[in-house]
Motif scaffolding. Structure first.
Motif, PDB file in Angstrom:
ATOM      1  N   MET A 194      -6.798   2.160 -22.598  1.00  0.00           N
ATOM      2  CA  MET A 194      -6.955   1.925 -21.161  1.00  0.00           C
ATOM      3  C   MET A 194      -5.604   2.094 -20.463  1.00  0.00           C
ATOM      4  O   MET A 194      -4.575   1.729 -20.986  1.00  0.00           O
ATOM      5  N   SER A 195      -5.656   2.645 -19.285  1.00  0.00           N
ATOM      6  CA  SER A 195      -4.426   2.886 -18.523  1.00  0.00           C
ATOM      7  C   SER A 195      -3.803   1.589 -18.049  1.00  0.00           C
ATOM      8  O   SER A 195      -4.480   0.587 -17.840  1.00  0.00           O
ATOM      9  N   GLU A 196      -2.512   1.663 -17.860  1.00  0.00           N
ATOM     10  CA  GLU A 196      -1.746   0.519 -17.382  1.00  0.00           C
ATOM     11  C   GLU A 196      -1.858   0.402 -15.865  1.00  0.00           C
ATOM     12  O   GLU A 196      -1.855   1.400 -15.151  1.00  0.00           O
ATOM     13  N   LYS A 197      -1.934  -0.834 -15.382  1.00  0.00           N
ATOM     14  CA  LYS A 197      -1.968  -1.056 -13.945  1.00  0.00           C
ATOM     15  C   LYS A 197      -0.588  -0.843 -13.355  1.00  0.00           C
ATOM     16  O   LYS A 197       0.411  -1.162 -13.991  1.00  0.00           O
ATOM     17  N   LYS A 198      -0.559  -0.271 -12.147  1.00  0.00           N
ATOM     18  CA  LYS A 198       0.694  -0.138 -11.419  1.00  0.00           C
ATOM     19  C   LYS A 198       0.401  -0.250  -9.931  1.00  0.00           C
ATOM     20  O   LYS A 198      -0.746  -0.267  -9.518  1.00  0.00           O
ATOM     21  N   GLU A 199       1.468  -0.329  -9.149  1.00  0.00           N
ATOM     22  CA  GLU A 199       1.308  -0.514  -7.709  1.00  0.00           C
ATOM     23  C   GLU A 199       1.067   0.831  -7.029  1.00  0.00           C
ATOM     24  O   GLU A 199       1.763   1.802  -7.292  1.00  0.00           O
ATOM     25  N   PHE A 200       0.064   0.849  -6.152  1.00  0.00           N
ATOM     26  CA  PHE A 200      -0.240   2.021  -5.341  1.00  0.00           C
ATOM     27  C   PHE A 200      -0.282   1.621  -3.873  1.00  0.00           C
ATOM     28  O   PHE A 200      -0.696   0.507  -3.535  1.00  0.00           O
ATOM     29  N   THR A 201       0.111   2.533  -3.014  1.00  0.00           N
ATOM     30  CA  THR A 201      -0.050   2.369  -1.575  1.00  0.00           C
ATOM     31  C   THR A 201      -1.071   3.401  -1.140  1.00  0.00           C
ATOM     32  O   THR A 201      -0.929   4.598  -1.419  1.00  0.00           O
ATOM     33  N   ILE A 202      -2.109   2.926  -0.475  1.00  0.00           N
ATOM     34  CA  ILE A 202      -3.185   3.798  -0.011  1.00  0.00           C
ATOM     35  C   ILE A 202      -3.091   3.917   1.503  1.00  0.00           C
ATOM     36  O   ILE A 202      -2.949   2.916   2.202  1.00  0.00           O
ATOM     37  N   SER A 203      -3.163   5.143   2.003  1.00  0.00           N
ATOM     38  CA  SER A 203      -3.239   5.401   3.442  1.00  0.00           C
ATOM     39  C   SER A 203      -4.651   5.877   3.743  1.00  0.00           C
ATOM     40  O   SER A 203      -5.110   6.856   3.148  1.00  0.00           O
ATOM     41  N   VAL A 204      -5.325   5.172   4.642  1.00  0.00           N
ATOM     42  CA  VAL A 204      -6.686   5.526   5.028  1.00  0.00           C
ATOM     43  C   VAL A 204      -6.663   5.851   6.522  1.00  0.00           C
ATOM     44  O   VAL A 204      -6.301   4.993   7.329  1.00  0.00           O
ATOM     45  N   TYR A 238      -0.502   6.846  -3.128  1.00  0.00           N
ATOM     46  CA  TYR A 238       0.874   7.167  -3.508  1.00  0.00           C
ATOM     47  C   TYR A 238       1.404   6.091  -4.443  1.00  0.00           C
ATOM     48  O   TYR A 238       1.050   4.924  -4.314  1.00  0.00           O
ATOM     49  N   ASP A 239       2.302   6.486  -5.344  1.00  0.00           N
ATOM     50  CA  ASP A 239       3.064   5.467  -6.053  1.00  0.00           C
ATOM     51  C   ASP A 239       4.361   5.263  -5.268  1.00  0.00           C
ATOM     52  O   ASP A 239       4.646   5.998  -4.327  1.00  0.00           O
ATOM     53  N   ASN A 240       5.131   4.261  -5.627  1.00  0.00           N
ATOM     54  CA  ASN A 240       6.290   3.866  -4.819  1.00  0.00           C
ATOM     55  C   ASN A 240       7.361   4.944  -4.697  1.00  0.00           C
ATOM     56  O   ASN A 240       8.125   4.951  -3.738  1.00  0.00           O
ATOM     57  N   GLU A 241       7.427   5.869  -5.646  1.00  0.00           N
ATOM     58  CA  GLU A 241       8.429   6.933  -5.565  1.00  0.00           C
ATOM     59  C   GLU A 241       8.064   7.985  -4.515  1.00  0.00           C
ATOM     60  O   GLU A 241       8.910   8.772  -4.110  1.00  0.00           O
ATOM     61  N   GLU A 242       6.813   8.006  -4.075  1.00  0.00           N
ATOM     62  CA  GLU A 242       6.346   9.022  -3.135  1.00  0.00           C
ATOM     63  C   GLU A 242       6.376   8.563  -1.675  1.00  0.00           C
ATOM     64  O   GLU A 242       5.963   9.318  -0.799  1.00  0.00           O
ATOM     65  N   ILE A 243       6.847   7.340  -1.431  1.00  0.00           N
ATOM     66  CA  ILE A 243       6.815   6.802  -0.074  1.00  0.00           C
ATOM     67  C   ILE A 243       8.135   6.125   0.288  1.00  0.00           C
ATOM     68  O   ILE A 243       8.920   5.763  -0.576  1.00  0.00           O
ATOM     69  N   ARG A 263       5.472 -12.984   6.772  1.00  0.00           N
ATOM     70  CA  ARG A 263       5.872 -11.644   6.334  1.00  0.00           C
ATOM     71  C   ARG A 263       4.733 -10.694   6.644  1.00  0.00           C
ATOM     72  O   ARG A 263       3.570 -11.002   6.411  1.00  0.00           O
ATOM     73  N   SER A 264       5.061  -9.532   7.182  1.00  0.00           N
ATOM     74  CA  SER A 264       4.039  -8.539   7.503  1.00  0.00           C
ATOM     75  C   SER A 264       3.555  -7.866   6.230  1.00  0.00           C
ATOM     76  O   SER A 264       4.144  -8.025   5.160  1.00  0.00           O
ATOM     77  N   GLY A 265       2.530  -7.074   6.379  1.00  0.00           N
ATOM     78  CA  GLY A 265       2.136  -6.192   5.296  1.00  0.00           C
ATOM     79  C   GLY A 265       3.069  -4.996   5.262  1.00  0.00           C
ATOM     80  O   GLY A 265       3.910  -4.811   6.146  1.00  0.00           O
ATOM     81  N   ARG A 266       2.922  -4.205   4.263  1.00  0.00           N
ATOM     82  CA  ARG A 266       3.758  -3.018   4.092  1.00  0.00           C
ATOM     83  C   ARG A 266       3.430  -1.971   5.147  1.00  0.00           C
ATOM     84  O   ARG A 266       2.277  -1.755   5.491  1.00  0.00           O
ATOM     85  N   VAL A 267       4.465  -1.345   5.658  1.00  0.00           N
ATOM     86  CA  VAL A 267       4.311  -0.121   6.437  1.00  0.00           C
ATOM     87  C   VAL A 267       4.985   0.973   5.618  1.00  0.00           C
ATOM     88  O   VAL A 267       6.036   0.740   5.011  1.00  0.00           O
ATOM     89  N   ALA A 268       4.350   2.136   5.559  1.00  0.00           N
ATOM     90  CA  ALA A 268       4.852   3.178   4.670  1.00  0.00           C
ATOM     91  C   ALA A 268       4.604   4.556   5.251  1.00  0.00           C
ATOM     92  O   ALA A 268       3.626   4.777   5.969  1.00  0.00           O
ATOM     93  N   ILE A 269       5.501   5.444   4.921  1.00  0.00           N
ATOM     94  CA  ILE A 269       5.376   6.855   5.273  1.00  0.00           C
ATOM     95  C   ILE A 269       5.562   7.639   3.986  1.00  0.00           C
ATOM     96  O   ILE A 269       6.479   7.351   3.205  1.00  0.00           O
ATOM     97  N   SER A 270       4.711   8.634   3.772  1.00  0.00           N
ATOM     98  CA  SER A 270       4.829   9.429   2.555  1.00  0.00           C
ATOM     99  C   SER A 270       6.024  10.364   2.646  1.00  0.00           C
ATOM    100  O   SER A 270       6.380  10.833   3.724  1.00  0.00           O
ATOM    101  N   LYS A 271       6.651  10.611   1.517  1.00  0.00           N
ATOM    102  CA  LYS A 271       7.762  11.558   1.477  1.00  0.00           C
ATOM    103  C   LYS A 271       7.269  12.993   1.647  1.00  0.00           C
ATOM    104  O   LYS A 271       7.894  13.763   2.367  1.00  0.00           O
ATOM    105  N   PRO A 272       6.125  13.356   1.003  1.00  0.00           N
ATOM    106  CA  PRO A 272       5.608  14.704   1.283  1.00  0.00           C
ATOM    107  C   PRO A 272       5.197  14.770   2.758  1.00  0.00           C
ATOM    108  O   PRO A 272       4.846  13.756   3.355  1.00  0.00           O
ATOM    109  N   MET A 273       5.225  15.949   3.341  1.00  0.00           N
ATOM    110  CA  MET A 273       4.825  16.091   4.741  1.00  0.00           C
ATOM    111  C   MET A 273       3.446  15.488   4.927  1.00  0.00           C
ATOM    112  O   MET A 273       2.617  15.524   4.022  1.00  0.00           O
ATOM    113  N   GLU A 274       3.189  14.946   6.086  1.00  0.00           N
ATOM    114  CA  GLU A 274       1.956  14.193   6.326  1.00  0.00           C
ATOM    115  C   GLU A 274       0.725  15.029   5.980  1.00  0.00           C
ATOM    116  O   GLU A 274       0.459  16.058   6.589  1.00  0.00           O
TER     117      GLU A 274
END
Length: 180
Positions: A1-11, A80-85, A153-164
């Motif tokens: 089974m895959s390991e859990k990791k942190e993801f940021t989802i933009s909807v 996205y994973d944390n390296e992509e944002i 504390r607010s929730g996370r705000v994030a922008i992807s490193k790849p173009m939108e």
């Protein structure tokens, strides 16, 4: 089974009443806890953005994105994973103003954490810190010994490193629709 990791989802969605409830229910049905949820308008007029932080597996996040994209008012979802944002959060701390009167200890704490004072009242002072969760938490721990009336504390705000990706997706949809 895959390991859990942190993801940021933009909807990206239309701005409709009740949509947040439907989006959250998709996570609930899959027994995925939401660590952070922030909503705001996006760079495109009339389109809102949910930024959601979760801990899950790669397989689960892919399935989750598929479920989100099936919702009628959801235009498109990305993960996205944390390296992509680039991401931040904001925290506010209400501390007793009298804590500043015992020397420069609080002032040094504020400076060391690159925080700033937003408001000084006779009873309390409001301090702001922008950064990652561990940074806002570190300031909280340092201030706690001197007294804290309130903390938020607010929730996370994030922008992807790849173009939108949404802009590209919407352009492709417009081209596709005009060809039909």
């Amino acid at each position: 089974m895959s390991e859990k990791k942190e993801f940021t989802i933009s909807v990206f969605t239309e701005n409709r009443t009740g949509l947040i409830s439907r989006v959250v229910s998709i996570f609930t049905r899959r027994h995925i806890n939401i660590d952070s949820l922030t909503t705001s308008q996006s760079s495109m007029e009339g389109i809102h953005r949910f930024t959601i932080v979760i801990q899950t597996t790669n397989e689960q996040v892919i399935k989750l994105i598929g479920q989100l994209d099936k919702q009628i008012e959801v235009l498109k979802s990305f993960y996205y994973d944390n390296e992509e944002i680039v991401f931040q959060e904001i925290a506010l701390y209400k501390v007793p103003t009298e804590a500043f009167s015992g020397g420069d200890v609080i002032e040094r704490i504020v400076r060391r954490h690159n925080a700033r004072i937003l408001r000084i009242e006779p009873e309390y002072t409001v301090i702001e810190k922008t950064g990652h969760e561990h940074e806002t938490e570190a300031l909280f721990k340092d201030l706690k010994t001197h007294g804290i009336y309130e903390f938020v504390r607010s929730g996370r705000v994030a922008i992807s490193k790849p173009m939108e990706q949404l802009n590209r997706y919407m352009e492709e949809m417009e081209i596709s629709m005009s060809q039909n």
